[in-house]
Design a protein around this motif. Sequence first.
Motif, PDB file in Angstrom:
ATOM      1  N   HIS A 107      -3.044   7.142  -5.722  1.00 54.82           N
ATOM      2  CA  HIS A 107      -4.456   7.253  -6.114  1.00 54.82           C
ATOM      3  C   HIS A 107      -4.713   8.696  -6.551  1.00 54.82           C
ATOM      4  CE1 HIS A 107      -5.540   3.496  -3.830  1.00 54.82           C
ATOM      5  NE2 HIS A 107      -4.506   3.891  -3.098  1.00 54.82           N
TER       6      HIS A 107
ATOM      7  N   ASP B  33      -4.024  -3.196  -2.251  1.00 50.99           N
ATOM      8  CA  ASP B  33      -4.480  -2.520  -3.474  1.00 50.99           C
ATOM      9  C   ASP B  33      -3.325  -2.128  -4.398  1.00 50.99           C
ATOM     10  OD1 ASP B  33      -3.953  -0.734  -1.302  1.00 50.99           O
ATOM     11  OD2 ASP B  33      -5.014   0.895  -2.296  1.00 50.99           O
ATOM     12  N   HIS B  34      -2.071  -2.335  -3.924  1.00 52.95           N
ATOM     13  CA  HIS B  34      -0.892  -1.994  -4.735  1.00 52.95           C
ATOM     14  C   HIS B  34      -0.126  -3.228  -5.220  1.00 52.95           C
ATOM     15  CE1 HIS B  34      -0.971   2.415  -3.793  1.00 52.95           C
ATOM     16  NE2 HIS B  34      -1.823   1.923  -2.891  1.00 52.95           N
TER      17      HIS B  34
ATOM     18  N   ASP C 275       1.132   6.079  -1.410  1.00 50.31           N
ATOM     19  CA  ASP C 275       0.070   6.619  -0.558  1.00 50.31           C
ATOM     20  C   ASP C 275       0.635   7.550   0.509  1.00 50.31           C
ATOM     21  OD1 ASP C 275      -1.564   5.074  -2.097  1.00 50.31           O
ATOM     22  OD2 ASP C 275      -2.317   3.813  -0.474  1.00 50.31           O
TER      23      ASP C 275
HETATM   24 ZN   LIG Z   1      -3.483   2.621  -1.839  1.00 50.31          ZN
END
Ligand SMILES: [Zn+2]
Length: 202
Positions: free
Chosen positions: A185, A58-59, A145
Amino acid sequence: MERLTIEVGSYEVNCSILSDAGQAWIVDPGSEGERIVGLLAKKGLVPAAILLTHAHFDHISGIPALQKAFPELPVYVHPGDVPMFGHPFNQMGGEYASIGVPANVRDVADLPAALPGVQVLHTPGHTPGGVCYFFPADKLLLSGDTLFAGSVGRTDFPGGSMARMMDSLQALMKLPDDTLVIPGHGGHTTIGDEKRTNPYIV
Ligand SMILES: [Zn+2]
Ligand SMILES: [Zn+2]
């Protein structure tokens, strides 16, 4: 240094575009690479490098579109997270189809030579090669994160470790209280607020 942070992808990753004198550094282009390319053009910025806080899908999934537009664009990442690129964990399909190991991967330890004023803090726990980017002059921390507003990253993914996460958090709490924290996030926070209220730290 200027900063623009946008949310990208269905995992809503905070992608930050740091810029100075027409050059840009793109932190965590997690998705929507073409949108990021368009933003750079609109602002008249030429990207100097991609910086990753860690190599979870997701990054990183915006990297191919950025490197298509800018073929020599280097990708700075901690060596501990390089195996993550091809890891089954990253093979989510669709928007997050595996990208493999990108071209021009560079050790994030070499970043300060290219981007003066940055401190790369190795903060394992969420992943083995997780890092936070600290800019002392701007009192800015991009925490990936590792640290969220009121929470911390999960440690139950491959290579995660709660013990190492706790050590990493303690190291981050040594930064100045008025440091602005932009997590991977969610909303922003400060080191001082997290010291006072984060249940994993208090
Ligand atoms: Zn993430
Ligand atoms: Zn992650």
